[in-house]
Design a protein around this motif. Structure first.
Motif, PDB file in Angstrom:
ATOM      1  N   SER A  42      42.481  -8.224  41.476  1.00 50.30           N
ATOM      2  CA  SER A  42      42.543  -6.824  41.908  1.00 50.30           C
ATOM      3  C   SER A  42      42.106  -5.902  40.770  1.00 50.30           C
ATOM      4  O   SER A  42      41.398  -4.916  40.999  1.00 50.30           O
ATOM      5  CB  SER A  42      43.960  -6.477  42.371  1.00 50.30           C
ATOM      6  N   PHE A  43      42.507  -6.226  39.537  1.00 49.27           N
ATOM      7  CA  PHE A  43      42.035  -5.461  38.388  1.00 49.27           C
ATOM      8  C   PHE A  43      40.515  -5.562  38.276  1.00 49.27           C
ATOM      9  O   PHE A  43      39.841  -4.563  37.983  1.00 49.27           O
ATOM     10  CB  PHE A  43      42.696  -5.962  37.103  1.00 49.27           C
ATOM     11  N   VAL A  44      39.980  -6.749  38.505  1.00 48.06           N
ATOM     12  CA  VAL A  44      38.533  -6.933  38.446  1.00 48.06           C
ATOM     13  C   VAL A  44      37.840  -6.072  39.499  1.00 48.06           C
ATOM     14  O   VAL A  44      36.844  -5.388  39.222  1.00 48.06           O
ATOM     15  CB  VAL A  44      38.169  -8.414  38.637  1.00 48.06           C
ATOM     16  N   LYS A  45      38.375  -6.100  40.720  1.00 45.37           N
ATOM     17  CA  LYS A  45      37.755  -5.347  41.802  1.00 45.37           C
ATOM     18  C   LYS A  45      37.849  -3.840  41.570  1.00 45.37           C
ATOM     19  O   LYS A  45      36.882  -3.107  41.795  1.00 45.37           O
ATOM     20  CB  LYS A  45      38.387  -5.733  43.144  1.00 45.37           C
TER      21      LYS A  45
ATOM     22  N   LEU B 220      38.976  -4.569  33.297  1.00 45.14           N
ATOM     23  CA  LEU B 220      38.483  -5.937  33.202  1.00 45.14           C
ATOM     24  C   LEU B 220      39.138  -6.662  32.032  1.00 45.14           C
ATOM     25  O   LEU B 220      39.538  -7.833  32.143  1.00 45.14           O
ATOM     26  CB  LEU B 220      36.968  -5.921  33.041  1.00 45.14           C
ATOM     27  N   LEU B 221      39.286  -5.977  30.920  1.00 44.27           N
ATOM     28  CA  LEU B 221      39.903  -6.594  29.748  1.00 44.27           C
ATOM     29  C   LEU B 221      41.378  -6.918  29.984  1.00 44.27           C
ATOM     30  O   LEU B 221      41.886  -7.913  29.458  1.00 44.27           O
ATOM     31  CB  LEU B 221      39.746  -5.667  28.534  1.00 44.27           C
ATOM     32  N   HIS B 222      42.060  -6.103  30.774  1.00 44.73           N
ATOM     33  CA  HIS B 222      43.465  -6.420  31.081  1.00 44.73           C
ATOM     34  C   HIS B 222      43.547  -7.725  31.868  1.00 44.73           C
ATOM     35  O   HIS B 222      44.394  -8.579  31.587  1.00 44.73           O
ATOM     36  CB  HIS B 222      44.104  -5.288  31.881  1.00 44.73           C
ATOM     37  N   ALA B 223      42.653  -7.878  32.838  1.00 46.77           N
ATOM     38  CA  ALA B 223      42.636  -9.120  33.621  1.00 46.77           C
ATOM     39  C   ALA B 223      42.268 -10.309  32.744  1.00 46.77           C
ATOM     40  O   ALA B 223      42.814 -11.413  32.909  1.00 46.77           O
ATOM     41  CB  ALA B 223      41.650  -8.999  34.781  1.00 46.77           C
ATOM     42  N   ALA B 224      41.375 -10.091  31.794  1.00 45.90           N
ATOM     43  CA  ALA B 224      40.896 -11.186  30.946  1.00 45.90           C
ATOM     44  C   ALA B 224      41.906 -11.578  29.880  1.00 45.90           C
ATOM     45  O   ALA B 224      42.029 -12.765  29.545  1.00 45.90           O
ATOM     46  CB  ALA B 224      39.575 -10.789  30.287  1.00 45.90           C
ATOM     47  N   THR B 225      42.618 -10.599  29.337  1.00 42.96           N
ATOM     48  CA  THR B 225      43.523 -10.880  28.228  1.00 42.96           C
ATOM     49  C   THR B 225      44.938 -11.166  28.698  1.00 42.96           C
ATOM     50  O   THR B 225      45.478 -12.245  28.443  1.00 42.96           O
ATOM     51  CB  THR B 225      43.528  -9.707  27.226  1.00 42.96           C
TER      52      THR B 225
ATOM     53  N   ALA C 254      39.811 -16.350  34.503  1.00 44.91           N
ATOM     54  CA  ALA C 254      38.532 -16.929  34.082  1.00 44.91           C
ATOM     55  C   ALA C 254      37.343 -16.069  34.492  1.00 44.91           C
ATOM     56  O   ALA C 254      36.395 -15.892  33.716  1.00 44.91           O
ATOM     57  CB  ALA C 254      38.382 -18.339  34.649  1.00 44.91           C
ATOM     58  N   ASP C 255      37.359 -15.533  35.701  1.00 44.44           N
ATOM     59  CA  ASP C 255      36.230 -14.711  36.140  1.00 44.44           C
ATOM     60  C   ASP C 255      36.144 -13.443  35.310  1.00 44.44           C
ATOM     61  O   ASP C 255      35.041 -13.012  34.940  1.00 44.44           O
ATOM     62  CB  ASP C 255      36.369 -14.373  37.626  1.00 44.44           C
ATOM     63  N   ALA C 256      37.296 -12.853  35.000  1.00 44.07           N
ATOM     64  CA  ALA C 256      37.291 -11.657  34.160  1.00 44.07           C
ATOM     65  C   ALA C 256      36.780 -11.989  32.762  1.00 44.07           C
ATOM     66  O   ALA C 256      36.005 -11.224  32.169  1.00 44.07           O
ATOM     67  CB  ALA C 256      38.696 -11.064  34.088  1.00 44.07           C
ATOM     68  N   GLN C 257      37.192 -13.119  32.215  1.00 41.09           N
ATOM     69  CA  GLN C 257      36.721 -13.521  30.887  1.00 41.09           C
ATOM     70  C   GLN C 257      35.211 -13.735  30.888  1.00 41.09           C
ATOM     71  O   GLN C 257      34.512 -13.338  29.946  1.00 41.09           O
ATOM     72  CB  GLN C 257      37.453 -14.790  30.451  1.00 41.09           C
TER      73      GLN C 257
END
Length: 269
Positions: free
Chosen positions: A118-121, A146-151, A156-159
């Protein structure tokens, strides 16, 4: 706002929906996004004995009750026009609601993948802008989401997407070391496009990273197998074929052996 305990305010259909959601959530192998999809499929049309209108009503009631899976399913439906008229504003609203309400959810919790995506979207909507919802294009905010989802969530998709941002001057700025770092994090979770990009960088070498043809070919071979039959297969195969043409027979043989022996470790979750 209604809660699960407010039985008088939740329809029988919704109660069945929530019970089914709980029953199909897996212990390890299945993600919450998978569960949401399975739940919708099981309730859809004749297969579940529930009409499209009843399904939509059940999802809306469950979303009002605070169920992230229901919000996710509704957001996806409105984003793609599946069973409803396409409505990006409503889609954004559901994804933003998940992100706002569950930003500090347990990173390894059963619904963490839905929250992270959801963060990515929401980040994607801010990147493009959504004038009908009063959302201006805001690259900085998009990157932060995006960085919140990744970190925090380690998605994986966010990273992978962060890795791509570090390949573009007009995004995060070209930084091969940072790009390789993020691709590596996603690759080790089984993200095959990340595996391909990491393999290409390692095979050819980039600023700050000496060429490592065997490891590069290994990642490209793993990506080739994992992405076979997907929309990414063609460009990944091009990278692999290009690298194979430049590699020595010994390098190719060693890379193939490595890929076969360790690929299961990076097959994703």
């Amino acid at each position: 706002m209604r809660t699960i305990r407010d039985h008088s305010l939740i329809s029988v259909t919704t109660a069945a929906f929530l019970a089914l959601a709980a029953s199909i959530l897996p212990v390890h192998a299945q993600t919450a996004a998978d569960a949401a999809l399975n739940m919708a499929n099981m309730l859809d049309g004749a297969g579940g004995g529930v009409s499209g209108d009843d399904l939509l009503a059940a999802l809306e009631d469950a979303a009002d009750a605070g169920q992230p899976m229901a919000m996710w399913q509704l957001g996806t439906m409105y984003e793609n026009g599946e069973g409803v008229d396409r409505d990006p504003v409503k889609a954004f609203g559901y994804f933003a609601q998940i992100a706002n309400q569950h930003a500090d959810a347990a990173p390894k919790g059963v619904e963490a993948d839905i929250v992270a995506q959801s963060f990515v979207k929401v980040g994607d909507y801010y990147r493009q802008g959504l004038p009908d919802a009063g959302i201006p294009a805001d690259a900085e905010r998009s990157h932060a989401l995006l960085l919140h989802a990744a970190t925090y969530f380690g998605d994986a998709d966010a990273q992978y997407r962060v890795g791509l941002l570090y390949t573009q001057e007009d995004e995060m700025g070209v930084n091969p070391l940072q790009s390789a770092r993020w691709f590596s994090l996603a690759a080790r979770k089984g993200h095959c496009p990340a595996q391909a990009h990491l393999g290409d960088m390692l095979f050819n070498g980039v600023e700050g990273i000496e060429a490592q043809p065997i490891e590069g070919l290994m990642w490209l071979s793993i990506a080739h197998e994992r992405c076979a039959g997907t929309g990414d297969a063609a460009w990944i195969d091009d990278l692999l074929n290009r690298a194979t043409a430049l590699a020595t027979p010994e390098e190719s043989a060693e890379a193939t052996a490595l890929a076969q022996s360790i690929a299961p470790q990076f097959a994703g979750f």
